[in-house]
Design a protein around this motif. Structure first.
Motif, mmCIF file in Angstrom:
data_model
loop_
_atom_site.group_PDB
_atom_site.id
_atom_site.type_symbol
_atom_site.label_atom_id
_atom_site.label_comp_id
_atom_site.label_asym_id
_atom_site.label_seq_id
_atom_site.Cartn_x
_atom_site.Cartn_y
_atom_site.Cartn_z
ATOM 1 N N GLY A 1 -7.505 -24.687 -52.804
ATOM 2 C CA GLY A 1 -8.562 -25.647 -52.511
ATOM 3 C C GLY A 1 -9.449 -25.195 -51.372
ATOM 4 N N ALA A 2 -8.838 -24.671 -50.309
ATOM 5 C CA ALA A 2 -9.618 -24.181 -49.166
ATOM 6 C C ALA A 2 -10.485 -23.000 -49.578
ATOM 7 N N ALA A 3 -9.940 -22.149 -50.451
ATOM 8 C CA ALA A 3 -10.686 -20.959 -50.885
ATOM 9 C C ALA A 3 -11.895 -21.344 -51.731
ATOM 10 N N TRP A 4 -11.703 -22.300 -52.665
ATOM 11 C CA TRP A 4 -12.844 -22.640 -53.524
ATOM 12 C C TRP A 4 -13.923 -23.356 -52.729
ATOM 13 N N GLN A 5 -13.531 -24.167 -51.744
ATOM 14 C CA GLN A 5 -14.537 -24.863 -50.938
ATOM 15 C C GLN A 5 -15.339 -23.884 -50.089
ATOM 16 N N LYS A 6 -14.657 -22.861 -49.537
ATOM 17 C CA LYS A 6 -15.349 -21.856 -48.736
ATOM 18 C C LYS A 6 -16.307 -21.037 -49.603
ATOM 19 N N GLN A 7 -15.804 -20.595 -50.772
ATOM 20 C CA GLN A 7 -16.658 -19.788 -51.640
ATOM 21 C C GLN A 7 -17.824 -20.601 -52.192
ATOM 22 N N ALA A 8 -17.578 -21.879 -52.453
ATOM 23 C CA ALA A 8 -18.664 -22.744 -52.939
ATOM 24 C C ALA A 8 -19.740 -22.889 -51.876
ATOM 25 N N ALA A 9 -19.308 -23.045 -50.625
ATOM 26 C CA ALA A 9 -20.274 -23.170 -49.529
ATOM 27 C C ALA A 9 -21.048 -21.871 -49.331
ATOM 28 N N ASP A 10 -20.335 -20.732 -49.447
ATOM 29 C CA ASP A 10 -21.001 -19.433 -49.282
ATOM 30 C C ASP A 10 -22.020 -19.190 -50.391
ATOM 31 N N ALA A 11 -21.701 -19.685 -51.595
ATOM 32 C CA ALA A 11 -22.587 -19.445 -52.740
ATOM 33 C C ALA A 11 -23.753 -20.419 -52.799
ATOM 34 N N ALA A 12 -23.676 -21.508 -52.040
ATOM 35 C CA ALA A 12 -24.693 -22.554 -52.122
ATOM 36 C C ALA A 12 -26.124 -22.041 -51.913
ATOM 37 N N PRO A 13 -26.392 -21.201 -50.881
ATOM 38 C CA PRO A 13 -27.767 -20.722 -50.696
ATOM 39 C C PRO A 13 -28.280 -19.924 -51.897
ATOM 40 N N VAL A 14 -27.386 -19.124 -52.491
ATOM 41 C CA VAL A 14 -27.790 -18.319 -53.648
ATOM 42 C C VAL A 14 -28.090 -19.225 -54.838
#
Length: 326
Positions: free
Chosen positions: A179-192
């Motif tokens: 869960g922590a990993a998907w939330q971090k990756q989702a946040a990182d991908a948000a600008p793209v």
């Protein structure tokens, strides 16, 4: 009583039918006996066909499809051990089959000497002892391999149980790490993702519109014969662009989803209580008991709804003091 029966659409006498069934049963037993003989070891302990152990479905262990990177060390160690043991088991099964075939392929090592002696008219050297020695050597290798296979097979099954046990203990932490990993990756991908919807998609939409205009302009050209068709499906491409344009909104909804972001503990606490069947059964018994009680003293059988109103307290019992269930 008729002496005629039908079997698979064919009319026959009972005697013929019984004879047929007896023959089928006998053939079935003979086939089973013949198959069993294939796996029966000979004097050297080698069967005609190597009997493999039943497959162990290692993909059925708990948490198999989850990314192992985020699992705790006990789970990772158990899974790695299971992979190694499974590979070892497969290798031993293959080796056993090869050795079994080698046993049949054994030839005496002094075959050349026998041929030379025969050509020279000399007494032929003994081959039976040499052949027996070579076969016994392969047989012992086969026997060792099967014993090792059996040991590893047991270890595979034990390790499957270990994986299940470790996963049961560490699944909550594993869940939270994923869960922590998907939330971090989702946040990182948000600008793209946002750029896809706000910059790239409109640009592609303009290009797509121009491509459409090219096709429209060709409709006015004075051409004869069958016109060549564009290979790309512009309608499907337009649908894909619509998805890109919606991506930022959908991505925001994904990252803001209140359920997906729950930890394992929060998820368990958020569960709605399941139906209390024991209480339901107890209430049903009380309703039926009151109906029986009323029928005895009131000389009338209440409907289920009437009795339920009394048990629920909506209606006061006419015989409340005489009914212990109310």
């Amino acid at each position: 009583m008729t002496n005629t029966v039908y079997f698979l659409g064919t009319e026959m006498s009972q005697a013929s039918y019984l004879s047929l069934k007896e023959r089928q049963l006998r053939e079935s037993r003979d086939a089973a006996a013949a198959e069993a003989a294939l796996y029966k070891p000979n004097a050297d302990g080698v069967p005609q066909v190597h009997a493999r152990k039943p497959d162990v479905d290692v993909t059925a262990v708990a948490g198999y499809g989850l990314p192992l990177t985020y699992a705790g060390k006990p789970i990772q160690d158990a899974r790695k051990a299971l992979d190694k043991l499974s590979d070892a088991l497969a290798a031993l099964e293959e080796t056993a089959e090869v050795l079994r075939d080698e046993y049949d392929a054994v030839t005496p090592t002094n075959a050349d000497a026998v041929a030379k002696a025969a050509l020279a008219g000399k007494p032929l050297p003994s081959t039976a002892a040499q052949l027996r020695k070579e076969r016994e050597k392969v047989a012992r290798q086969y026997e060792d391999c099967v014993i090792q296979r059996d040991a590893v097979y047991g270890a595979v099954k034990d390790t499957c149980a270990l994986v299940d046990a470790e996963t049961a203990k560490g699944l909550a932490a594993w869940h939270d790490a994923i869960g922590a990993a998907w939330q971090k990756q989702a946040a990182d991908a948000a600008p793209v993702i946002k750029d896809l919807g706000t910059k790239l998609a409109p640009l592609m939409r303009d290009v797509l519109a121009l491509a459409g205009h090219v096709q429209s302009a060709r409709d006015g050209l004075n051409c004869e014969g069958h016109a060549p068709q564009a290979l790309v499906d512009l309608d499907k491409l337009s649908e894909a662009l619509s998805a890109l344009e919606a991506a930022p909104t959908l991505w925001d909804a994904l990252t803001a989803d209140p359920v997906l972001s729950l930890t394992a503990e929060q998820f368990e606490k958020a569960h709605v209580a399941s139906h209390d069947w024991k209480a339901y059964e107890k209430r049903a018994e009380a309703i039926e008991a009151y109906r029986q009680h009323y029928a005895g003293v009131g000389q009338r059988v209440l409907s289920h709804e009437e009795a339920a109103d009394v048990i629920n307290g909506a209606v006061k019992s006419e015989f409340g003091t005489g009914f212990s269930g109310h």
